[in-house]
Design an enzyme around this catalytic site. Structure first.
Site, mmCIF file in Angstrom:
data_model
loop_
_atom_site.group_PDB
_atom_site.id
_atom_site.type_symbol
_atom_site.label_atom_id
_atom_site.label_comp_id
_atom_site.label_asym_id
_atom_site.label_seq_id
_atom_site.Cartn_x
_atom_site.Cartn_y
_atom_site.Cartn_z
ATOM 1 C CE LYS A 32 37.689 50.413 19.905
ATOM 2 N NZ LYS A 32 37.200 50.587 21.273
ATOM 3 C CG HIS A 37 30.665 45.775 25.958
ATOM 4 N ND1 HIS A 37 30.862 45.161 27.174
ATOM 5 C CD2 HIS A 37 31.868 46.307 25.633
ATOM 6 C CE1 HIS A 37 32.122 45.318 27.552
ATOM 7 N NE2 HIS A 37 32.757 46.010 26.632
ATOM 8 C CD GLU A 96 34.525 52.769 21.991
ATOM 9 O OE1 GLU A 96 35.003 53.009 23.109
ATOM 10 O OE2 GLU A 96 34.833 51.780 21.322
ATOM 11 C CE LYS A 103 29.098 51.636 29.545
ATOM 12 N NZ LYS A 103 29.992 52.786 29.660
ATOM 13 C CG HIS A 138 32.601 48.214 31.306
ATOM 14 N ND1 HIS A 138 33.151 47.624 30.209
ATOM 15 C CD2 HIS A 138 32.401 49.508 30.965
ATOM 16 C CE1 HIS A 138 33.264 48.517 29.243
ATOM 17 N NE2 HIS A 138 32.820 49.685 29.678
ATOM 18 C CG ASP A 171 37.079 45.461 22.057
ATOM 19 O OD1 ASP A 171 37.616 45.025 23.098
ATOM 20 O OD2 ASP A 171 36.900 46.673 21.829
ATOM 21 N NE ARG A 185 55.614 39.262 35.353
ATOM 22 C CZ ARG A 185 55.617 37.982 34.975
ATOM 23 N NH1 ARG A 185 56.655 37.224 35.217
ATOM 24 N NH2 ARG A 185 54.595 37.481 34.325
ATOM 25 C CE LYS A 226 36.594 43.206 26.459
ATOM 26 N NZ LYS A 226 36.462 44.320 25.506
HETATM 27 C C1 BG6 Z 1 35.896 47.881 26.322
HETATM 28 C C2 BG6 Z 1 36.521 47.661 24.980
HETATM 29 O O1 BG6 Z 1 35.392 46.673 26.812
HETATM 30 O O2 BG6 Z 1 34.852 48.820 26.215
HETATM 31 C C3 BG6 Z 1 37.023 48.985 24.417
HETATM 32 O O3 BG6 Z 1 37.604 46.749 25.085
HETATM 33 C C4 BG6 Z 1 35.939 50.012 24.427
HETATM 34 O O4 BG6 Z 1 37.532 48.804 23.106
HETATM 35 C C5 BG6 Z 1 35.267 50.098 25.785
HETATM 36 O O5 BG6 Z 1 36.515 51.256 24.097
HETATM 37 C C6 BG6 Z 1 34.062 51.007 25.736
HETATM 38 O O6 BG6 Z 1 33.569 51.198 27.040
HETATM 39 P P1 BG6 Z 1 32.814 52.537 27.444
HETATM 40 O O7 BG6 Z 1 32.414 52.301 28.859
HETATM 41 O O8 BG6 Z 1 33.782 53.660 27.262
HETATM 42 O O9 BG6 Z 1 31.653 52.636 26.508
#
Ligand code: BG6
Length: 482
Positions: A330, A239, A215, A181, A177, A234, A50, A147
């Site tokens: 988390k 994932h 995490e 990996k 993503h 999330d 923007r 996402k």
């Molecule tokens: C993201 C989530 O898609 O993946 C995050 O929104 C998360 O909350 C992240 O921390 C984790 O990805 P990675 O590659 O660090 O395991």
């Protein structure tokens, strides 16, 4: 010898080019592909966002991003100069008309056009519409969408429908993503390029599967988004679901995008509903001078989970009776993601040393220190008689592959190159995303209807105590998060 697969020349437009994902992942990733010789010299990156900004102002931002997110030994001043020279900037109004004519003029004929939607999903429709109305996208163009792909089945269907008005499914690359990996792709190689595991890969021989994505980070800084999402939306719906699919799916007839995705879809459709007693949700508490979840979310009454553990069943011939335990959270003890497959006991023990016996476990470590570890029983060395002990057959991919192993591309850079190559294998198909939401929706609706509150857990631990019970009552234990 370079193993880099060359890609064709492209013009890549990044909507949301000044955003966090572009800064952290997309632009540094493209730089690494440029450095690695995979991004053709005459390719270009056009950032669209923007704010008004000159090309040079944006290039300075890219330099700063490379400085921050690319390892020092990969930062080469001359290569960075060449890379940023291929980047330009267009100020664009996603929902208005500003900037679109300029973007059209910028695009070249005869090269691959790719459009990365690194923006809020509410803008997907507006951007897709303008790309086609202005004739900026052609039938060979690809769009990449980030996402969250919806927040439930209805919103995912609406997004699919709006994209389908302007693009064919073969043009749409929905990013998860995790599929980019290295070790996640390795799951397929390990399963389907070896004869060793597949014959045992079924309920008859596998006691249970644990999928952990732990995490250490909290939701600091993105609490406002996260509080509308929670760990189920999330992480689990996307994932962890993808990981579960790759472990549980039948062998595809070929490593081909639709063959692979057909098999994943069958797994998702075979998932049972999850009973309330098979779900544990948690929220991290304040710890030391670190704020707790409610402070981060800005919502003192938040019932959103920053941790979830679930026991999941797949009702099909292969898996009936083998539970899959999933957990993610988390602010846990360590950043550790792994899949652990625990095998059953041998049918009969010929040894007296029952105490020394342990189950075989195949552990696939996704991060950090990607690798595989197979726990096997051997005789305890020495003169102590026939005593049993368990040892790891441990393989770190980095060590096993030497220098090549160190150069494993980041998930994003690999996936972007797949987009340019036109390979959808590692992207989610529309029906797959919808099926995953169809499974997740009743679970979420259930706890909302019951008014369940997540349990508090101390930061730096392995999550709420109740999650331990989920396995204890089945006579099993979670693996330690380390
Ligand atoms: C993201 C989530 O898609 O993946 C995050 O929104 C998360 O909350 C992240 O921390 C984790 O990805 P990675 O590659 O660090 O395991």
């Amino acid at each position: 010898v370079s193993r880099v697969i060359p890609v064709d020349t492209f013009d890549l437009v990044i909507f949301g080019g000044t955003g966090d994902l572009a800064r952290r992942k997309i632009l540094p990733g493209l730089y690494r592909r440029f450095l690695g010789g995979q991004m053709p010299q005459d390719s270009r990156i056009i950032a669209a966002a923007r704010s008004d900004m000159s090309d040079d102002e944006f290039r300075a931002q890219v330099r700063a991003a490379i400085e921050e997110f690319v390892a020092a030994d990969k930062r080469d001043a001359a290569v960075i100069d060449e890379f940023v020279a291929r980047i330009s900037y267009v100020a664009i109004d996603a929902t208005g008309e500003n900037g679109w004519a300029q973007l059209k003029d910028t695009m070249r004929d005869g090269v691959i056009r790719a459009f990365y939607f690194s923006v809020a999903p509410s803008l997907f429709g507006a951007i897709a519409e303008r790309l086609s109305d202005h004739g900026i996208a052609d039938p060979q163009s690809r769009i990449v969408v980030e996402k969250p792909f919806g927040r439930d089945l209805a919103s995912a269907k609406a997004l699919n429908a709006v994209l389908a008005q302007h693009f064919a499914e073969e043009q749409i690359y929905r990013i998860d993503h995790y599929l980019g990996k290295e070790t996640v792709q390795n799951l397929m190689a390990v399963r389907f390029a070896n004869i060793l595991f597949e014959p045992l890969w079924k309920a008859q021989y596998i006691d249970h599967v644990q999928i952990t994505v732990a995490e250490t980070v909290g939701v600091d800084g993105r609490g406002a988004y996260y509080d509308t999402s929670g760990a189920m939306r999330d992480m689990v719906q996307n994932h962890l679901m993808q990981l579960l699919c790759l472990i549980a799916m039948e062998p595809p007839y070929h490593f081909d995008p639709n063959a692979v995705r057909d098999e994943k879809l069958k797994v998702i459709r075979a998932l049972d509903p999850v009973a309330p007693e098979d779900i544990v949700r948690g929220q991290y508490l304040k710890g030391g001078d670190q704020d707790g979840y409610v402070a981060h979310s800005g919502n003192p009454h938040s019932r959103t989970e920053s941790y979830i553990a679930l026991k999941v069943h797949i009702s099909n011939w292969r898996w009936k009776g083998t539970p899959f335990y999933l957990r993610t959270g988390k602010r846990l003890r360590a950043r550790a993601s792994e899949i652990a497959i625990t095998f059953k006991e041998p049918p009969h023990s010929i040894f007296d040393d029952a105490e020394g016996w342990r189950e075989n476990v195949l552990v696939i470590r996704l991060q950090p220190n990607e690798g595989m570890n197979l726990m096997v029983m051997i005789k305890e060395p020495g003169p102590g008689g026939m005593r049993l002990t368990q040892v790891p057959l441990d393989m770190s991919f980095a060590e096993a592959l030497g220098e090549e192993g160190e150069d494993i591309p980041d998930a994003y850079e690999r996936l972007i190159m797949d987009v340019i190559r036109g390979n959808q294998t590692l992207f989610m198909r529309g029906d797959e995303v919808e099926a995953a939401w169809a499974w997740a929706d009743p679970i979420i609706e259930g706890w909302e209807r019951r008014g369940d509150r997540p349990r508090g857990y101390e930061p730096g631990t392995s999550g709420p105590e109740d999650a331990l019970m989920l396995l204890h009552r089945d006579g099993r234990r979670w693996r330690e998060i380390r």
